[in-house]
Design a protein around this motif. Structure first.
Motif, mmCIF file in Angstrom:
data_model
loop_
_atom_site.group_PDB
_atom_site.id
_atom_site.type_symbol
_atom_site.label_atom_id
_atom_site.label_comp_id
_atom_site.label_asym_id
_atom_site.label_seq_id
_atom_site.Cartn_x
_atom_site.Cartn_y
_atom_site.Cartn_z
ATOM 1 N N HIS A 61 30.202 -21.095 39.207
ATOM 2 C CA HIS A 61 28.863 -21.685 39.151
ATOM 3 C C HIS A 61 28.054 -21.871 37.759
ATOM 4 C CE1 HIS A 61 29.113 -21.824 43.627
ATOM 5 N NE2 HIS A 61 29.374 -20.368 43.533
ATOM 6 N N TYR A 62 28.658 -20.782 36.852
ATOM 7 C CA TYR A 62 28.002 -20.543 35.628
ATOM 8 C C TYR A 62 29.066 -20.437 34.755
ATOM 9 C CZ TYR A 62 24.735 -18.493 31.931
ATOM 10 O OH TYR A 62 23.981 -18.351 30.981
ATOM 11 N N ASN A 63 29.348 -21.332 33.825
ATOM 12 C CA ASN A 63 30.268 -21.509 32.645
ATOM 13 C C ASN A 63 29.756 -22.142 31.536
ATOM 14 O OD1 ASN A 63 32.870 -21.517 31.389
ATOM 15 N ND2 ASN A 63 33.660 -23.042 32.736
ATOM 16 N N PRO A 64 28.841 -21.611 30.738
ATOM 17 C CA PRO A 64 27.976 -22.175 29.637
ATOM 18 C C PRO A 64 29.161 -22.364 28.286
ATOM 19 C CG PRO A 64 27.323 -19.943 29.727
ATOM 20 C CD PRO A 64 28.202 -20.128 30.985
ATOM 21 N N ILE A 65 30.117 -21.572 28.402
ATOM 22 C CA ILE A 65 30.925 -21.657 26.892
ATOM 23 C C ILE A 65 31.921 -22.549 27.283
ATOM 24 C CG2 ILE A 65 32.255 -20.310 25.341
ATOM 25 C CD1 ILE A 65 30.608 -17.752 26.338
ATOM 26 N N HIS A 66 32.627 -22.796 28.340
ATOM 27 C CA HIS A 66 33.695 -23.807 28.383
ATOM 28 C C HIS A 66 34.663 -23.625 27.466
ATOM 29 C CE1 HIS A 66 30.786 -25.762 31.081
ATOM 30 N NE2 HIS A 66 30.044 -25.940 30.136
ATOM 31 N N THR A 67 35.243 -22.464 26.852
ATOM 32 C CA THR A 67 36.264 -22.178 26.182
ATOM 33 C C THR A 67 37.502 -21.462 27.069
ATOM 34 O OG1 THR A 67 34.441 -21.640 24.323
ATOM 35 C CG2 THR A 67 36.943 -20.687 24.262
ATOM 36 N N GLY B 90 37.897 -17.537 19.222
ATOM 37 C CA GLY B 90 39.147 -17.560 20.459
ATOM 38 C C GLY B 90 38.669 -17.475 21.800
ATOM 39 N N PHE B 91 39.241 -16.709 22.676
ATOM 40 C CA PHE B 91 38.819 -16.766 24.148
ATOM 41 C C PHE B 91 37.416 -16.061 24.304
ATOM 42 C CE2 PHE B 91 40.069 -17.112 28.345
ATOM 43 C CZ PHE B 91 39.408 -15.993 29.075
ATOM 44 N N ASN B 92 36.476 -16.940 24.842
ATOM 45 C CA ASN B 92 35.262 -16.313 25.229
ATOM 46 C C ASN B 92 35.108 -16.835 26.535
ATOM 47 O OD1 ASN B 92 33.839 -15.239 22.720
ATOM 48 N ND2 ASN B 92 35.170 -17.013 22.125
ATOM 49 N N ARG B 93 34.248 -16.044 27.442
ATOM 50 C CA ARG B 93 34.005 -16.321 28.829
ATOM 51 C C ARG B 93 32.655 -15.629 29.278
ATOM 52 N NH1 ARG B 93 37.842 -14.165 33.640
ATOM 53 N NH2 ARG B 93 39.243 -15.537 32.645
ATOM 54 N N LYS B 94 31.843 -16.625 30.063
ATOM 55 C CA LYS B 94 30.711 -16.318 30.691
ATOM 56 C C LYS B 94 30.606 -16.854 31.833
ATOM 57 C CE LYS B 94 26.967 -15.240 28.333
ATOM 58 N NZ LYS B 94 25.269 -15.486 27.779
ATOM 59 N N TYR B 95 31.148 -16.139 32.901
ATOM 60 C CA TYR B 95 31.090 -16.926 34.265
ATOM 61 C C TYR B 95 30.477 -16.045 35.284
ATOM 62 C CZ TYR B 95 35.753 -19.148 33.339
ATOM 63 O OH TYR B 95 36.871 -19.872 32.821
ATOM 64 N N LEU B 96 29.857 -16.853 36.277
ATOM 65 C CA LEU B 96 29.480 -16.291 37.542
ATOM 66 C C LEU B 96 30.209 -16.884 38.666
ATOM 67 C CD1 LEU B 96 27.416 -16.084 40.292
ATOM 68 C CD2 LEU B 96 27.757 -14.051 39.037
ATOM 69 N N GLU B 97 30.949 -16.501 39.266
ATOM 70 C CA GLU B 97 31.810 -17.013 40.277
ATOM 71 C C GLU B 97 31.755 -16.668 41.831
ATOM 72 O OE1 GLU B 97 35.714 -16.980 38.725
ATOM 73 O OE2 GLU B 97 36.189 -15.502 39.727
ATOM 74 N N THR B 98 31.784 -17.276 42.873
ATOM 75 C CA THR B 98 31.870 -16.720 44.185
ATOM 76 C C THR B 98 33.470 -16.869 44.567
ATOM 77 O OG1 THR B 98 30.097 -17.905 44.755
ATOM 78 C CG2 THR B 98 31.344 -17.291 46.561
ATOM 79 N N ASP B 99 34.104 -15.723 44.865
ATOM 80 C CA ASP B 99 35.516 -15.554 45.424
ATOM 81 C C ASP B 99 35.472 -15.136 46.980
ATOM 82 O OD1 ASP B 99 36.170 -15.658 42.660
ATOM 83 O OD2 ASP B 99 36.646 -13.604 42.308
ATOM 84 N N PHE B 100 36.273 -16.092 47.378
ATOM 85 C CA PHE B 100 36.370 -16.113 48.877
ATOM 86 C C PHE B 100 38.119 -15.592 49.208
ATOM 87 C CE2 PHE B 100 37.491 -17.444 53.141
ATOM 88 C CZ PHE B 100 36.388 -17.241 54.083
ATOM 89 N N GLN C 299 40.794 -21.959 40.742
ATOM 90 C CA GLN C 299 39.666 -21.557 40.258
ATOM 91 C C GLN C 299 39.395 -22.764 39.641
ATOM 92 O OE1 GLN C 299 40.209 -18.935 36.591
ATOM 93 N NE2 GLN C 299 38.458 -17.683 37.461
ATOM 94 N N ILE C 300 37.954 -23.141 40.000
ATOM 95 C CA ILE C 300 37.348 -24.558 39.643
ATOM 96 C C ILE C 300 35.980 -24.357 39.491
ATOM 97 C CG2 ILE C 300 39.246 -26.100 40.717
ATOM 98 C CD1 ILE C 300 37.504 -26.181 43.345
ATOM 99 N N ASN C 301 35.199 -25.190 38.638
ATOM 100 C CA ASN C 301 33.816 -25.514 38.405
ATOM 101 C C ASN C 301 33.311 -25.999 39.617
ATOM 102 O OD1 ASN C 301 33.600 -24.067 35.818
ATOM 103 N ND2 ASN C 301 34.553 -25.918 35.021
ATOM 104 N N GLY C 302 32.220 -25.659 40.078
ATOM 105 C CA GLY C 302 31.781 -26.308 41.444
ATOM 106 C C GLY C 302 30.293 -25.965 41.513
ATOM 107 N N PRO C 303 29.771 -26.881 42.268
ATOM 108 C CA PRO C 303 28.187 -26.680 42.540
ATOM 109 C C PRO C 303 27.756 -25.576 43.035
ATOM 110 C CG PRO C 303 29.112 -28.274 44.140
ATOM 111 C CD PRO C 303 30.348 -28.013 43.299
ATOM 112 N N PRO C 304 26.486 -25.116 43.078
ATOM 113 C CA PRO C 304 25.530 -25.552 42.033
ATOM 114 C C PRO C 304 25.890 -24.946 40.739
ATOM 115 C CG PRO C 304 24.687 -23.807 43.155
ATOM 116 C CD PRO C 304 25.856 -23.898 43.784
ATOM 117 N N SER C 305 25.238 -25.639 39.759
ATOM 118 C CA SER C 305 25.606 -25.283 38.419
ATOM 119 C C SER C 305 24.222 -24.297 38.033
ATOM 120 C CB SER C 305 25.734 -26.363 37.313
ATOM 121 O OG SER C 305 26.723 -27.013 37.402
ATOM 122 N N LEU C 306 24.434 -23.239 37.349
ATOM 123 C CA LEU C 306 23.301 -22.180 37.408
ATOM 124 C C LEU C 306 22.513 -22.547 35.676
ATOM 125 C CD1 LEU C 306 24.763 -19.102 38.722
ATOM 126 C CD2 LEU C 306 23.484 -20.923 39.878
#
Length: 311
Positions: free
Chosen positions: A196-202, A165-175, A218-225
């Motif tokens: 920047h880091y979203n390896p599961i994409h679930t 089901g719902f899984n997440r592994k993010y690293l994000e910059t919040d402004f 909330q969006i995927n953006g560069p750089p990808s880690l």
């Protein structure tokens, strides 16, 4: 990680001439003048830790107004002096975000830990002598940068272990910024989250939405880690806001009197665990940009006004 709406609107200093400068006290952090909140997902315990041993090296600064670093230790007691903080006086000091949402015993439990420079307080600079926030719109660029190292995971993600089901592994910059949509209106909090880091994409909750009395994209953006590789993150959040201002209900432009409330670098996990090092955090307000330096803007369909924006 978001905070309640402030009950005040900071004013800009009339007639001020903006200059390029570092908006953060103790960027990096460069000196051990900082606070933590350490927690154990298994035991349900949490306690604060402060280190004021080098506060006198940061002019006009005290630990009461220091940056905040939250993390979850995995098991046992982790000493902050040799765990989440590495390095001595002066740069580089590294903050290690330990985030374990995989061994908490429940599928679907969200855990977030972060490096946070917040307002009010002095972690984000205020104008002298007026003691108000800076009007970000007076500056050509809002450059956020830091170095990040994602440790190679020692365990597979829980999706392969029975937590479907719902899984997440993010690293994000919040402004996180405040703005006023109309004369006499209360200030509104908006958030730009770049993942920047979203390896599961679930079940990635990407796009614009309402949150906490304001608006967020909330969006995927560069750089990808990539785990095991040191990466330098550098983004111009004014350019990002300009591109996605319609989605954030700013009517296609920079809002009137935007003020920074928080800069956060967030590890956000569901059914996963991660260890991430953060160092050299900086936020420069800049005029007269270097034409030879380009800052990437996340590629996401822009220009659509959400139905929840006020007329």
């Amino acid at each position: 990680m978001l905070y309640p709406v402030l009950a005040f609107l900071a004013l800009s200093l009339a007639g001020a001439t903006p200059t390029d400068f570092q908006l953060l006290f103790n960027p990096g952090p460069s000196f051990k003048c900082l606070t933590f909140r350490e927690s154990s997902p298994q035991l349900g315990t949490s306690f604060p830790y402060t280190d004021d041993s080098q506060c006198d090296m940061v002019s006009g600064f005290t630990v009461a107004n220091a940056p905040t670093f939250n993390y979850n230790w995995i098991q046992g007691t982790l000493n902050p002096s040799d765990g989440p903080v590495g390095g001595g006086g002066g740069p580089p000091i590294t903050i290690t975000l330990l985030n374990d949402a995989q061994n908490v015993g429940q599928c679907g439990t969200l855990q977030e830990v972060q490096v946070g420079y917040d307002f009010p307080g002095s972690a984000i600079r205020k104008m002298e002598p007026s003691d108000v926030q800076y009007d970000l719109s007076l500056y050509d660029q809002w450059i956020v940068s830091y170095d990040v190292f994602v440790h190679v995971p020692t365990l597979p993600d829980v999706e392969a272990q029975g937590c479907q089901g719902f899984n997440r592994k993010y690293l994000e910059t919040d402004f996180i910024h405040y703005w006023t949509p109309c004369s006499g209106c209360a200030p509104v909090k908006n958030v730009i989250s770049i993942i920047h880091y979203n390896p599961i994409h679930t079940n990635a909750a990407l796009g614009p939405f309402q949150e906490d009395g304001g608006y967020r994209i909330q969006i995927n953006g560069p750089p990808s880690l990539v785990p095991g590789q040191m990466t330098h993150v550098a983004l111009d959040f004014k350019a990002i806001l300009q591109r996605y201002s319609t989605e954030l209900c700013h009517n296609g432009g920079i809002p009137t009197l935007p003020n920074l409330y928080s800069l956060q670098i967030v590890s956000s996990n569901v059914n996963t665990s991660s260890t991430i090092d953060i160092s050299n955090v900086s936020l420069i307000l800049r005029n007269n940009p270097d034409p030879g330096t380009a800052y990437p803007v996340p590629d996401y369909p822009a220009g659509t006004t959400p139905n929840y924006c006020s007329a």
